[in-house]
Design an enzyme around this catalytic site. Sequence first.
Site, PDB file in Angstrom:
ATOM      1  N   ILE B  14      37.512  49.362  36.977  1.00  0.00           N
ATOM      2  CA  ILE B  14      36.955  50.348  36.290  1.00  0.00           C
ATOM      3  C   ILE B  14      35.814  49.230  35.125  1.00  0.00           C
ATOM      4  CG2 ILE B  14      35.294  52.008  35.774  1.00  0.00           C
ATOM      5  CD1 ILE B  14      37.484  53.649  37.682  1.00  0.00           C
ATOM      6  N   HIS B  15      35.702  48.187  35.567  1.00  0.00           N
ATOM      7  CA  HIS B  15      34.776  47.624  34.247  1.00  0.00           C
ATOM      8  C   HIS B  15      33.089  47.785  33.800  1.00  0.00           C
ATOM      9  CE1 HIS B  15      33.107  44.439  36.509  1.00  0.00           C
ATOM     10  NE2 HIS B  15      34.556  43.724  37.126  1.00  0.00           N
ATOM     11  N   ALA B  16      32.467  47.162  33.608  1.00  0.00           N
ATOM     12  CA  ALA B  16      31.298  47.714  33.025  1.00  0.00           C
ATOM     13  C   ALA B  16      30.172  47.829  34.570  1.00  0.00           C
ATOM     14  CB  ALA B  16      30.548  46.685  32.257  1.00  0.00           C
ATOM     15  N   ALA B  19      31.170  50.243  37.231  1.00  0.00           N
ATOM     16  CA  ALA B  19      31.127  51.894  35.979  1.00  0.00           C
ATOM     17  C   ALA B  19      29.690  52.380  35.914  1.00  0.00           C
ATOM     18  CB  ALA B  19      31.851  52.063  34.559  1.00  0.00           C
TER      19      ALA B  19
END
Lengths: 161, 85
Positions: B14-16, B19
Site C-alpha cells: 500500500i504505497h501512495a 492508498a
Amino acid sequence: MGLFDFMKGKKGIVLAAPVKGECIPISEVADPTFAEEILGKGIAIKPADGKVYAPVDGVISTVFPTGHAIGITTSDGVELLIHVGLDTVQLKGQHFNVIAKADQQVKTGDLLLEADVEEISRAGYDTVTPMIICNSDAFAKIECKTEGMVNAGDEVITCTK
Amino acid sequence: MKTFNYTINDELGIHARPAGLLVKLVSGYQSATTITKDGKEVDAKRIMGLMGLGATKGTVVTVKVEGPDEDEAVKAVEEFFKGNL
C-alpha cells in the site's frame, strides 16, 4: 498594517519548500494520483538538487521503507506527504538516503533525506517532487505556489482552517 | 459489520497510489472502513494512516466495513484489494 500582517492575523499555516527547484502547477505532474489531487492539494517542485528538508515543525508519521516518500504531521494537524519523483517506489530504495526516522520530532529546515536526482533521472524516472496535504478537507483554504524558482525554506503553501 | 482478511500480494504494497485510490473508493460509501495490521487499526479514508501501516507483500490485513451500505461497500473494497494489491 500590510496585507501580510493581515494574513498572519488570520493564522494561516505556512509550509516551506522542501527542496530547491522550480515550482509547477500540481495539475501538470505526469501522474494522475497527484495531478487529479487524489491524495490532496499541494505543490510540485522540479528539484535542482536532492536535499529534502522539513517544510514545517512536526513529527515524522511515515517513512516509506523505500525512502522515496515521507509523511509529516504538524501540531496544527496538517498531514503532509513529500513524494520524491514519480513511480520511484519501483527503485526500492536505490538512490535514496533517508535520514529522518518515524516518530522523530523535526524542525523546519532539518534534512530529511538525500536523493541522487541525477541517477534517478538517468534510471528513467521523473524527479518532480510533489508535497501534498493529505487531509486537505480539514482546511477552508489552501494557497499553493505554482511557478517560479524556490530555495528550500521559501514559503510555498499557506493553509487556513 | 462485514470483515475479510487479505494477504497483500503486490510487491510494493500500500504505497501512495493505491492508498489514494482506496480513499477515493471508500469515500463514495457511507459505511466506515478500517484496515488493521498487527493490531494497528486505521481509517481507510485517511491517506496518512493507510501509508503508515507499512503493508508490504505478504502482510495480512483485516478489512472491516460497517454502515448502512456495508454489503455494497465491502464487495467494492474486496474487489479493489484483489485488483490492486
